[in-house]
Write a protein that holds these residues in place. Sequence first.
Motif, PDB file in Angstrom:
ATOM      1  N   PHE A   1       7.824  45.001  36.208  1.00  0.00           N
ATOM      2  CA  PHE A   1       7.696  44.724  34.788  1.00  0.00           C
ATOM      3  C   PHE A   1       6.234  44.658  34.412  1.00  0.00           C
ATOM      4  CE2 PHE A   1      11.692  42.622  35.941  1.00  0.00           C
ATOM      5  CZ  PHE A   1      12.554  43.160  34.995  1.00  0.00           C
ATOM      6  N   THR A   2       5.950  45.037  33.191  1.00  0.00           N
ATOM      7  CA  THR A   2       4.632  44.810  32.622  1.00  0.00           C
ATOM      8  C   THR A   2       4.802  43.842  31.470  1.00  0.00           C
ATOM      9  OG1 THR A   2       3.796  46.975  33.228  1.00  0.00           O
ATOM     10  CG2 THR A   2       2.675  45.866  31.420  1.00  0.00           C
TER      11      THR A   2
ATOM     12  N   MET B   1       4.341  42.559  37.232  1.00  0.00           N
ATOM     13  CA  MET B   1       5.175  41.892  38.231  1.00  0.00           C
ATOM     14  C   MET B   1       5.872  42.976  39.039  1.00  0.00           C
ATOM     15  SD  MET B   1       6.645  39.320  39.733  1.00  0.00           S
ATOM     16  CE  MET B   1       6.484  37.849  38.767  1.00  0.00           C
ATOM     17  N   MET B   2       5.592  43.015  40.345  1.00  0.00           N
ATOM     18  CA  MET B   2       6.199  43.992  41.242  1.00  0.00           C
ATOM     19  C   MET B   2       7.167  43.282  42.179  1.00  0.00           C
ATOM     20  SD  MET B   2       4.531  46.724  40.225  1.00  0.00           S
ATOM     21  CE  MET B   2       5.201  47.872  41.380  1.00  0.00           C
ATOM     22  N   PHE B   3       8.313  43.881  42.387  1.00  0.00           N
ATOM     23  CA  PHE B   3       9.283  43.357  43.339  1.00  0.00           C
ATOM     24  C   PHE B   3       9.173  44.164  44.632  1.00  0.00           C
ATOM     25  CE2 PHE B   3      12.360  42.076  39.679  1.00  0.00           C
ATOM     26  CZ  PHE B   3      11.416  41.195  39.204  1.00  0.00           C
ATOM     27  N   THR B   4       9.587  43.584  45.739  1.00  0.00           N
ATOM     28  CA  THR B   4       9.427  44.249  47.041  1.00  0.00           C
ATOM     29  C   THR B   4      10.702  44.880  47.572  1.00  0.00           C
ATOM     30  OG1 THR B   4       9.875  42.214  48.260  1.00  0.00           O
ATOM     31  CG2 THR B   4       7.567  42.680  47.698  1.00  0.00           C
ATOM     32  N   THR B   5      11.805  44.736  46.876  1.00  0.00           N
ATOM     33  CA  THR B   5      13.076  45.279  47.349  1.00  0.00           C
ATOM     34  C   THR B   5      13.015  46.800  47.373  1.00  0.00           C
ATOM     35  OG1 THR B   5      14.180  43.409  46.322  1.00  0.00           O
ATOM     36  CG2 THR B   5      15.571  45.259  46.967  1.00  0.00           C
ATOM     37  N   PRO B   6      13.328  47.429  48.507  1.00  0.00           N
ATOM     38  CA  PRO B   6      13.234  48.892  48.607  1.00  0.00           C
ATOM     39  C   PRO B   6      14.213  49.604  47.680  1.00  0.00           C
ATOM     40  CG  PRO B   6      13.548  47.891  50.769  1.00  0.00           C
ATOM     41  CD  PRO B   6      13.724  46.810  49.755  1.00  0.00           C
ATOM     42  N   LEU B   7      13.804  50.758  47.239  1.00  0.00           N
ATOM     43  CA  LEU B   7      14.605  51.587  46.363  1.00  0.00           C
ATOM     44  C   LEU B   7      15.771  52.189  47.144  1.00  0.00           C
ATOM     45  CD1 LEU B   7      14.515  52.694  43.449  1.00  0.00           C
ATOM     46  CD2 LEU B   7      13.305  54.663  44.368  1.00  0.00           C
ATOM     47  N   SER B   8      16.963  52.130  46.589  1.00  0.00           N
ATOM     48  CA  SER B   8      18.123  52.672  47.290  1.00  0.00           C
ATOM     49  C   SER B   8      18.830  53.763  46.491  1.00  0.00           C
ATOM     50  CB  SER B   8      19.116  51.547  47.625  1.00  0.00           C
ATOM     51  OG  SER B   8      19.567  50.938  46.428  1.00  0.00           O
ATOM     52  N   ILE B   9      18.310  54.107  45.324  1.00  0.00           N
ATOM     53  CA  ILE B   9      18.910  55.162  44.506  1.00  0.00           C
ATOM     54  C   ILE B   9      17.982  56.374  44.515  1.00  0.00           C
ATOM     55  CG2 ILE B   9      20.267  53.635  43.008  1.00  0.00           C
ATOM     56  CD1 ILE B   9      17.981  53.815  40.956  1.00  0.00           C
TER      57      ILE B   9
ATOM     58  N   LEU C   1       5.035  55.084  42.907  1.00  0.00           N
ATOM     59  CA  LEU C   1       5.613  55.489  41.628  1.00  0.00           C
ATOM     60  C   LEU C   1       5.731  54.304  40.674  1.00  0.00           C
ATOM     61  CD1 LEU C   1       8.459  57.761  43.007  1.00  0.00           C
ATOM     62  CD2 LEU C   1       6.345  58.509  41.930  1.00  0.00           C
ATOM     63  N   PHE C   2       6.267  53.197  41.186  1.00  0.00           N
ATOM     64  CA  PHE C   2       6.455  52.014  40.344  1.00  0.00           C
ATOM     65  C   PHE C   2       5.115  51.456  39.886  1.00  0.00           C
ATOM     66  CE2 PHE C   2      10.917  50.141  40.826  1.00  0.00           C
ATOM     67  CZ  PHE C   2      11.495  51.375  41.026  1.00  0.00           C
ATOM     68  N   PHE C   3       4.146  51.368  40.796  1.00  0.00           N
ATOM     69  CA  PHE C   3       2.849  50.806  40.441  1.00  0.00           C
ATOM     70  C   PHE C   3       2.157  51.679  39.395  1.00  0.00           C
ATOM     71  CE2 PHE C   3      -1.617  49.829  40.733  1.00  0.00           C
ATOM     72  CZ  PHE C   3      -1.603  48.446  40.773  1.00  0.00           C
ATOM     73  N   THR C   4       2.201  52.989  39.587  1.00  0.00           N
ATOM     74  CA  THR C   4       1.590  53.908  38.626  1.00  0.00           C
ATOM     75  C   THR C   4       2.249  53.766  37.265  1.00  0.00           C
ATOM     76  OG1 THR C   4       1.056  55.455  40.405  1.00  0.00           O
ATOM     77  CG2 THR C   4       1.064  56.339  38.158  1.00  0.00           C
ATOM     78  N   HIS C   5       3.567  53.698  37.240  1.00  0.00           N
ATOM     79  CA  HIS C   5       4.319  53.537  35.996  1.00  0.00           C
ATOM     80  C   HIS C   5       3.874  52.278  35.247  1.00  0.00           C
ATOM     81  CE1 HIS C   5       8.096  53.952  33.560  1.00  0.00           C
ATOM     82  NE2 HIS C   5       7.908  52.641  33.436  1.00  0.00           N
ATOM     83  N   GLU C   6       3.795  51.174  35.960  1.00  0.00           N
ATOM     84  CA  GLU C   6       3.440  49.906  35.308  1.00  0.00           C
ATOM     85  C   GLU C   6       1.982  49.888  34.868  1.00  0.00           C
ATOM     86  OE1 GLU C   6       5.803  47.948  34.356  1.00  0.00           O
ATOM     87  OE2 GLU C   6       7.255  49.120  35.493  1.00  0.00           O
ATOM     88  N   LEU C   7       1.094  50.511  35.632  1.00  0.00           N
ATOM     89  CA  LEU C   7      -0.314  50.539  35.237  1.00  0.00           C
ATOM     90  C   LEU C   7      -0.520  51.401  33.990  1.00  0.00           C
ATOM     91  CD1 LEU C   7      -2.989  49.275  36.045  1.00  0.00           C
ATOM     92  CD2 LEU C   7      -3.465  51.313  37.409  1.00  0.00           C
ATOM     93  N   VAL C   8       0.316  52.416  33.798  1.00  0.00           N
ATOM     94  CA  VAL C   8       0.251  53.196  32.558  1.00  0.00           C
ATOM     95  C   VAL C   8       0.593  52.295  31.371  1.00  0.00           C
ATOM     96  CG1 VAL C   8       1.283  55.095  31.236  1.00  0.00           C
ATOM     97  CG2 VAL C   8       0.634  55.446  33.617  1.00  0.00           C
ATOM     98  N   HIS C   9       1.540  51.382  31.550  1.00  0.00           N
ATOM     99  CA  HIS C   9       1.831  50.417  30.476  1.00  0.00           C
ATOM    100  C   HIS C   9       0.583  49.601  30.121  1.00  0.00           C
ATOM    101  CE1 HIS C   9       6.062  51.014  29.833  1.00  0.00           C
ATOM    102  NE2 HIS C   9       6.409  50.670  31.065  1.00  0.00           N
ATOM    103  N   ILE C  10      -0.141  49.156  31.130  1.00  0.00           N
ATOM    104  CA  ILE C  10      -1.365  48.384  30.889  1.00  0.00           C
ATOM    105  C   ILE C  10      -2.371  49.249  30.123  1.00  0.00           C
ATOM    106  CG2 ILE C  10      -3.354  47.274  31.983  1.00  0.00           C
ATOM    107  CD1 ILE C  10      -0.826  45.569  32.170  1.00  0.00           C
ATOM    108  N   ALA C  11      -2.517  50.509  30.520  1.00  0.00           N
ATOM    109  CA  ALA C  11      -3.420  51.423  29.810  1.00  0.00           C
ATOM    110  C   ALA C  11      -2.962  51.614  28.371  1.00  0.00           C
ATOM    111  CB  ALA C  11      -3.492  52.761  30.542  1.00  0.00           C
ATOM    112  N   ASN C  12      -1.650  51.636  28.170  1.00  0.00           N
ATOM    113  CA  ASN C  12      -1.098  51.801  26.832  1.00  0.00           C
ATOM    114  C   ASN C  12      -1.500  50.634  25.930  1.00  0.00           C
ATOM    115  OD1 ASN C  12       0.322  53.049  24.804  1.00  0.00           O
ATOM    116  ND2 ASN C  12       2.311  52.400  25.526  1.00  0.00           N
TER     117      ASN C  12
END
Length: 173
Positions: free
Chosen positions: A48-49, A57-65, A77-88
């Motif tokens: 979440f951002t 806020m990053m969770f550590t549970t591995p992706l299963s989908i 992927l998740f970290f990049t996605h959330e950091l784009v929110h911060i840039a936004n």
Amino acid sequence: FEDASRAQTEIYAQYADDAWNKIAKIYAIPQDKTDVYVTARTNTVNAFTFFVPPEIMMFTTPLSIPDFGFRDNWQKLFFTHELVHIANVQFEDKKYVASKLFGQYVRAFDMNNMPGWALEGLTTVMETELTDGGRGRSPYFELLYKAPTLDNAFMSYTDVGTEQEPPRGQAYV
């Protein structure tokens, strides 16, 4: 982070500078410091951002989908996605005039008025462009949204992005 999350936190940290540098070159410079919280106290795969104050806020549970594809590390992927929110957040308030006058909480009002597709669609495109994976390269993700078309069950234009019709998560398209 707690000791139980140390290894996963180190993985997120190894992606931080690379993601920041890529985002700064093509979109908007994220703030100089962004607090990132990592937790292992959930079995949910997510991140979440928060816009006020801007933090991740990053969770550590591995992706299963398979939605993100298997071409790159899901944590990247998740970290990049959330950091784009911060840039936004930074991009939307470049001069910080309103923030200086009324405090940083005024940013939350601006972000609340943005439709979900504007926030999530852009970050989904950027997670794909800035990594070797992402939902934009995943046939599992893409076919979920093509399914109504292939099934001759078109959703109306007014319902696109409103979650009125399946599939869920249209904002990410």
